[in-house]
Design a protein around this motif. Sequence first.
Motif, PDB file in Angstrom:
ATOM      1  N   TYR A   1      83.403  43.524 -31.515  1.00 38.42           N
ATOM      2  CA  TYR A   1      83.755  44.802 -30.892  1.00 38.42           C
ATOM      3  C   TYR A   1      85.247  45.118 -30.992  1.00 38.42           C
ATOM      4  N   GLN A   2      86.019  44.132 -31.409  1.00 38.48           N
ATOM      5  CA  GLN A   2      87.434  44.372 -31.700  1.00 38.48           C
ATOM      6  C   GLN A   2      87.626  44.726 -33.171  1.00 38.48           C
ATOM      7  N   ASN A   3      86.519  45.092 -33.808  1.00 42.06           N
ATOM      8  CA  ASN A   3      86.511  45.557 -35.203  1.00 42.06           C
ATOM      9  C   ASN A   3      86.867  44.477 -36.213  1.00 42.06           C
ATOM     10  N   VAL A   4      86.640  43.217 -35.842  1.00 44.86           N
ATOM     11  CA  VAL A   4      86.757  42.154 -36.840  1.00 44.86           C
ATOM     12  C   VAL A   4      85.562  42.298 -37.771  1.00 44.86           C
ATOM     13  N   LYS A   5      85.824  42.332 -39.060  1.00 46.91           N
ATOM     14  CA  LYS A   5      84.773  42.607 -40.036  1.00 46.91           C
ATOM     15  C   LYS A   5      83.759  41.472 -40.113  1.00 46.91           C
ATOM     16  N   LEU A   6      82.486  41.845 -40.124  1.00 48.87           N
ATOM     17  CA  LEU A   6      81.419  40.870 -40.345  1.00 48.87           C
ATOM     18  C   LEU A   6      81.183  40.745 -41.840  1.00 48.87           C
ATOM     19  N   LYS A   7      81.493  39.578 -42.387  1.00 46.63           N
ATOM     20  CA  LYS A   7      81.394  39.366 -43.829  1.00 46.63           C
ATOM     21  C   LYS A   7      80.133  38.568 -44.172  1.00 46.63           C
ATOM     22  N   PRO A   8      79.639  38.739 -45.398  1.00 47.78           N
ATOM     23  CA  PRO A   8      78.458  37.964 -45.825  1.00 47.78           C
ATOM     24  C   PRO A   8      78.645  36.458 -45.719  1.00 47.78           C
ATOM     25  N   SER A   9      79.879  35.991 -45.858  1.00 51.38           N
ATOM     26  CA  SER A   9      80.140  34.550 -45.794  1.00 51.38           C
ATOM     27  C   SER A   9      79.833  33.965 -44.418  1.00 51.38           C
ATOM     28  N   LEU A  10      79.724  34.821 -43.397  1.00 48.10           N
ATOM     29  CA  LEU A  10      79.417  34.349 -42.050  1.00 48.10           C
ATOM     30  C   LEU A  10      78.032  33.710 -41.959  1.00 48.10           C
ATOM     31  N   TRP A  11      77.147  34.024 -42.892  1.00 46.33           N
ATOM     32  CA  TRP A  11      75.805  33.454 -42.868  1.00 46.33           C
ATOM     33  C   TRP A  11      75.839  31.925 -42.840  1.00 46.33           C
ATOM     34  N   ILE A  12      76.720  31.356 -43.642  1.00 51.06           N
ATOM     35  CA  ILE A  12      76.792  29.885 -43.716  1.00 51.06           C
ATOM     36  C   ILE A  12      77.231  29.312 -42.370  1.00 51.06           C
ATOM     37  N   ASP A  13      78.237  29.931 -41.742  1.00 50.31           N
ATOM     38  CA  ASP A  13      78.706  29.457 -40.440  1.00 50.31           C
ATOM     39  C   ASP A  13      77.633  29.618 -39.373  1.00 50.31           C
ATOM     40  N   VAL A  14      76.935  30.741 -39.391  1.00 52.03           N
ATOM     41  CA  VAL A  14      75.892  31.004 -38.402  1.00 52.03           C
ATOM     42  C   VAL A  14      74.759  30.005 -38.535  1.00 52.03           C
ATOM     43  N   ILE A  15      74.391  29.657 -39.759  1.00 51.94           N
ATOM     44  CA  ILE A  15      73.340  28.649 -39.964  1.00 51.94           C
ATOM     45  C   ILE A  15      73.761  27.315 -39.363  1.00 51.94           C
ATOM     46  N   HIS A  16      75.022  26.968 -39.510  1.00 50.99           N
ATOM     47  CA  HIS A  16      75.523  25.718 -38.934  1.00 50.99           C
ATOM     48  C   HIS A  16      75.484  25.742 -37.407  1.00 50.99           C
ATOM     49  N   SER A  17      75.555  26.921 -36.812  1.00 45.16           N
ATOM     50  CA  SER A  17      75.564  27.037 -35.352  1.00 45.16           C
ATOM     51  C   SER A  17      74.216  26.741 -34.733  1.00 45.16           C
ATOM     52  N   LYS A  18      73.151  26.896 -35.543  1.00 42.77           N
ATOM     53  CA  LYS A  18      71.779  26.711 -35.055  1.00 42.77           C
ATOM     54  C   LYS A  18      71.438  27.741 -33.983  1.00 42.77           C
ATOM     55  N   ASN A  19      72.093  28.908 -34.075  1.00 42.73           N
ATOM     56  CA  ASN A  19      71.930  29.957 -33.074  1.00 42.73           C
ATOM     57  C   ASN A  19      71.165  31.128 -33.666  1.00 42.73           C
ATOM     58  N   ALA A  20      69.899  31.257 -33.273  1.00 41.60           N
ATOM     59  CA  ALA A  20      69.043  32.310 -33.826  1.00 41.60           C
ATOM     60  C   ALA A  20      69.555  33.700 -33.477  1.00 41.60           C
TER      61      ALA A  20
ATOM     62  N   LEU B   1      72.584  34.782 -33.319  1.00 46.33           N
ATOM     63  CA  LEU B   1      73.626  35.192 -34.265  1.00 46.33           C
ATOM     64  C   LEU B   1      73.024  35.636 -35.594  1.00 46.33           C
ATOM     65  N   ILE B   2      71.956  34.975 -36.003  1.00 51.95           N
ATOM     66  CA  ILE B   2      71.264  35.389 -37.227  1.00 51.95           C
ATOM     67  C   ILE B   2      70.756  36.821 -37.078  1.00 51.95           C
ATOM     68  N   HIS B   3      70.194  37.121 -35.916  1.00 54.20           N
ATOM     69  CA  HIS B   3      69.661  38.475 -35.691  1.00 54.20           C
ATOM     70  C   HIS B   3      70.781  39.515 -35.627  1.00 54.20           C
ATOM     71  N   ILE B   4      71.951  39.123 -35.126  1.00 58.68           N
ATOM     72  CA  ILE B   4      73.094  40.054 -35.101  1.00 58.68           C
ATOM     73  C   ILE B   4      73.496  40.434 -36.523  1.00 58.68           C
ATOM     74  N   LEU B   5      73.547  39.451 -37.407  1.00 63.64           N
ATOM     75  CA  LEU B   5      73.889  39.746 -38.800  1.00 63.64           C
ATOM     76  C   LEU B   5      72.834  40.650 -39.431  1.00 63.64           C
ATOM     77  N   GLU B   6      71.580  40.371 -39.126  1.00 63.42           N
ATOM     78  CA  GLU B   6      70.502  41.194 -39.685  1.00 63.42           C
ATOM     79  C   GLU B   6      70.550  42.617 -39.140  1.00 63.42           C
ATOM     80  N   GLU B   7      70.765  42.749 -37.852  1.00 67.09           N
ATOM     81  CA  GLU B   7      70.803  44.079 -37.228  1.00 67.09           C
ATOM     82  C   GLU B   7      71.972  44.916 -37.728  1.00 67.09           C
ATOM     83  N   ASN B   8      73.036  44.241 -38.131  1.00 64.53           N
ATOM     84  CA  ASN B   8      74.198  44.955 -38.658  1.00 64.53           C
ATOM     85  C   ASN B   8      74.165  45.060 -40.186  1.00 64.53           C
ATOM     86  N   HIS B   9      73.003  44.697 -40.757  1.00 69.99           N
ATOM     87  CA  HIS B   9      72.778  44.816 -42.203  1.00 69.99           C
ATOM     88  C   HIS B   9      73.824  44.051 -43.026  1.00 69.99           C
TER      89      HIS B   9
END
Length: 334
Positions: free
Chosen positions: A199-218, A220-228
Amino acid sequence: MHFLIKVANNHHHASDFFKKIDLILQLFKDNINKYKNDEIFHLFKSNKRILLFLIEEKILTVDEFFVKQIIDSNYLAKKYPQYFAPEIKPFSNENWFPKYDKYIIKTKFVEDIMKELPDDFYEKRKIGENESYLCELIRKDSAEEFIAYVNRNNIPFNKTIPLSIYETNSLLIKKRSNTTLIEYAAFFGSIQIFTYLKYQNVKLKPSLWIDVIHSKNAELIHILEENHIDPIISVFKNHIEIKEISYKGCFKESIKCHHNAIANYFLNNHQQNENENSNEIIKYYNFAFFQKEGINESIFCHLCNYDYYILVKALIASQDVDINSKAIQKHIFQ
């Protein structure tokens, strides 16, 4: 032990993660002791926290071989010498030990290990995480304290986190000092801080997928999907770089982390074919995805590569493998 080291290197680190790893190693202490010192080192060398445990349990001996390995260039960037400073410092007077020269980057570690150790050095290296207060706030997902701290210290949201000598997460070590705040939050599944940065306008980049997978947090996966935010990879066709959407890499990363629920999510929702990823499954010893019918001549060389002695022996004994086949011979001579 191969399975254990892959889990230790890649699985999400909960607060009691290494306590569990230590308990498992204790169970196999007598088995590990049957190996030579150099064999033990080479088996566990990719995880400095496990090496530390083995040293403390007197399973692994700190000798000339060990020190020469640790101060090799392959380990300097990962800060192994600083992590094992108390163990390697007694060898600093040996003729073969490098001498500090401010003009030679490879000898910088010598200056570091000669410094007086912080009072909490031994505690921090057993924890195995970045010791900075900012990183601690992110790992705990302490959103209010994080917001106050970054505002009070004028910390930019695009700040990168320096690699700590205590770091034991293999992906963060690989990134060295290129991990951003939002990547660190994604890596540890810190949903509140991740959302704040978003919400502070930090860009969500495709590379975040790898970090999110490491988090084991479902979530966060849905946040990336919802934001396309699709996972993007670069492929080269006719020497031209083309960006493509690929969930195959996400499935592989899930296999690597042994985050099997997430791996199954990609299988069920993004039309992955797990048979195409047999090498990844074998490489990371993810037995949950082994298929009995898939253990045949087609993966024989991979089984040899990754030390599946029992399966290799069984395949040869069953005569289901022609070790003189062109495919296997080609692989051997490569």
